[in-house]
Design a protein around this motif. Sequence first.
Motif, mmCIF file in Angstrom:
data_model
loop_
_atom_site.group_PDB
_atom_site.id
_atom_site.type_symbol
_atom_site.label_atom_id
_atom_site.label_comp_id
_atom_site.label_asym_id
_atom_site.label_seq_id
_atom_site.Cartn_x
_atom_site.Cartn_y
_atom_site.Cartn_z
ATOM 1 N N LEU A 61 0.755 -1.330 0.224
ATOM 2 C CA LEU A 61 0.040 0.187 -0.017
ATOM 3 C C LEU A 61 0.914 1.142 0.029
ATOM 4 C CD1 LEU A 61 -3.210 0.718 1.680
ATOM 5 C CD2 LEU A 61 -1.317 2.143 2.156
ATOM 6 N N LEU A 62 0.421 2.040 -0.880
ATOM 7 C CA LEU A 62 1.428 3.496 -0.771
ATOM 8 C C LEU A 62 0.360 4.306 -0.179
ATOM 9 C CD1 LEU A 62 3.586 5.479 -1.712
ATOM 10 C CD2 LEU A 62 2.226 5.636 -4.037
ATOM 11 N N LEU A 63 0.587 4.998 0.624
ATOM 12 C CA LEU A 63 0.160 5.955 1.638
ATOM 13 C C LEU A 63 0.593 7.372 1.355
ATOM 14 C CD1 LEU A 63 -1.800 6.873 3.936
ATOM 15 C CD2 LEU A 63 -0.022 6.506 5.206
ATOM 16 N N ILE A 64 -0.270 8.346 0.844
ATOM 17 C CA ILE A 64 0.161 9.798 0.522
ATOM 18 C C ILE A 64 -0.541 10.638 1.686
ATOM 19 C CG2 ILE A 64 0.417 11.432 -1.175
ATOM 20 C CD1 ILE A 64 0.349 9.256 -3.481
ATOM 21 N N GLU A 65 0.066 11.089 2.610
ATOM 22 C CA GLU A 65 -0.464 12.093 3.507
ATOM 23 C C GLU A 65 0.442 13.033 3.954
ATOM 24 O OE1 GLU A 65 -2.358 13.950 5.907
ATOM 25 O OE2 GLU A 65 -3.582 12.376 5.597
ATOM 26 N N HIS A 66 0.028 14.315 3.772
ATOM 27 C CA HIS A 66 1.099 15.447 4.016
ATOM 28 C C HIS A 66 1.305 15.672 5.444
ATOM 29 C CE1 HIS A 66 -2.801 17.696 4.439
ATOM 30 N NE2 HIS A 66 -2.351 18.371 5.022
ATOM 31 N N GLU A 67 0.162 15.363 6.591
ATOM 32 C CA GLU A 67 0.439 15.611 7.690
ATOM 33 C C GLU A 67 1.179 14.648 8.271
ATOM 34 O OE1 GLU A 67 -2.642 16.090 11.459
ATOM 35 O OE2 GLU A 67 -3.278 16.767 9.743
ATOM 36 N N ALA A 68 2.283 14.798 8.991
ATOM 37 C CA ALA A 68 3.217 13.886 9.676
ATOM 38 C C ALA A 68 2.694 12.815 10.867
ATOM 39 C CB ALA A 68 4.524 14.321 10.127
ATOM 40 N N SER A 69 1.856 13.510 11.666
ATOM 41 C CA SER A 69 1.385 12.575 12.695
ATOM 42 C C SER A 69 0.294 11.761 12.217
ATOM 43 C CB SER A 69 0.487 13.580 13.896
ATOM 44 O OG SER A 69 -0.106 14.451 13.135
ATOM 45 N N ARG A 75 0.033 10.564 8.825
ATOM 46 C CA ARG A 75 0.742 9.589 8.224
ATOM 47 C C ARG A 75 1.517 8.340 9.183
ATOM 48 N NH1 ARG A 75 3.701 13.296 5.889
ATOM 49 N NH2 ARG A 75 5.573 13.075 7.102
ATOM 50 N N GLU A 76 1.698 8.964 10.365
ATOM 51 C CA GLU A 76 2.470 7.900 11.214
ATOM 52 C C GLU A 76 1.404 6.966 11.844
ATOM 53 O OE1 GLU A 76 4.762 8.000 15.523
ATOM 54 O OE2 GLU A 76 5.309 9.364 13.907
ATOM 55 N N VAL A 77 -0.007 7.622 12.035
ATOM 56 C CA VAL A 77 -0.942 6.658 12.619
ATOM 57 C C VAL A 77 -1.464 5.915 11.456
ATOM 58 C CG1 VAL A 77 -3.478 6.893 13.542
ATOM 59 C CG2 VAL A 77 -1.663 8.388 14.497
ATOM 60 N N LEU A 78 -1.804 6.383 10.253
ATOM 61 C CA LEU A 78 -2.270 5.563 9.384
ATOM 62 C C LEU A 78 -1.097 4.381 8.932
ATOM 63 C CD1 LEU A 78 -3.618 8.241 6.920
ATOM 64 C CD2 LEU A 78 -4.939 6.560 7.857
ATOM 65 N N GLY A 79 0.124 4.668 8.784
ATOM 66 C CA GLY A 79 0.974 3.701 8.454
ATOM 67 C C GLY A 79 0.871 2.526 9.763
ATOM 68 N N ALA A 80 0.786 3.112 11.007
ATOM 69 C CA ALA A 80 0.980 2.096 11.860
ATOM 70 C C ALA A 80 -0.557 1.029 11.950
ATOM 71 C CB ALA A 80 0.995 2.651 13.278
ATOM 72 N N CYS A 81 -1.615 1.680 11.762
ATOM 73 C CA CYS A 81 -2.917 1.083 11.661
ATOM 74 C C CYS A 81 -2.759 0.091 10.604
ATOM 75 C CB CYS A 81 -4.090 2.118 11.450
ATOM 76 S SG CYS A 81 -4.465 3.146 12.861
ATOM 77 N N LEU A 82 -2.183 0.373 9.576
ATOM 78 C CA LEU A 82 -2.413 -0.405 8.161
ATOM 79 C C LEU A 82 -1.157 -1.517 8.076
ATOM 80 C CD1 LEU A 82 -3.245 2.620 5.632
ATOM 81 C CD2 LEU A 82 -4.598 0.473 6.153
ATOM 82 N N ARG A 133 4.874 12.098 1.745
ATOM 83 C CA ARG A 133 4.168 13.351 2.113
ATOM 84 C C ARG A 133 3.763 14.206 0.912
ATOM 85 N NH1 ARG A 133 7.486 18.432 4.747
ATOM 86 N NH2 ARG A 133 5.690 19.686 5.096
ATOM 87 N N PHE A 134 4.074 14.056 -0.319
ATOM 88 C CA PHE A 134 3.604 14.742 -1.325
ATOM 89 C C PHE A 134 2.915 13.648 -2.288
ATOM 90 C CE2 PHE A 134 6.682 17.450 0.638
ATOM 91 C CZ PHE A 134 5.905 18.449 1.023
ATOM 92 N N ILE A 135 2.044 14.181 -3.210
ATOM 93 C CA ILE A 135 1.763 13.344 -4.447
ATOM 94 C C ILE A 135 2.702 13.256 -5.431
ATOM 95 C CG2 ILE A 135 -0.058 13.377 -6.313
ATOM 96 C CD1 ILE A 135 -2.052 14.997 -4.407
#
Length: 129
Positions: free
Chosen positions: A6-14, A16-23, A35-37
């Motif tokens: 899964l590629l996660l693109i999320e600009h907000e660091a916190s 991005r970290e939570v989503l990455g950990a959940c997934l 961080r960027f498209i």
Amino acid sequence: MPSPRLLLIEHEASLREVLGACLGELGDWDVTTSRFIQEGILLCKKHRPDVILVDASTPEADALLLMEQLKRDSLNQAIPIVLISAKADWFTAPELHQMGFLGAISKPFNPSTLSAKIHHMMAYSASTS
């Protein structure tokens, strides 16, 4: 069997970290983050993810153009894109599909069901194609 990518693109660091950990931890995904498209487009070509999860709001000035490029590239590679947004409920499934997205997940999201929602969208899409 290897974990789905899964590629996660999320600009907000916190987030991005939570989503990455959940997934990654709860959903057993092999998660690559961006961080960027624009960076995500390059990572998409390099890592060939099974799905892309992208935040619909971004501070990038040319976000709409980059989103179109990401959709074009992912379509060429047959990679579905799922939006994650506080405004996800504004669109119906047919509207999202018409815009080139597999589906959308609302913020705030439930960490324990996030992965299952993405898997469900992918399975439903595969069964209807």
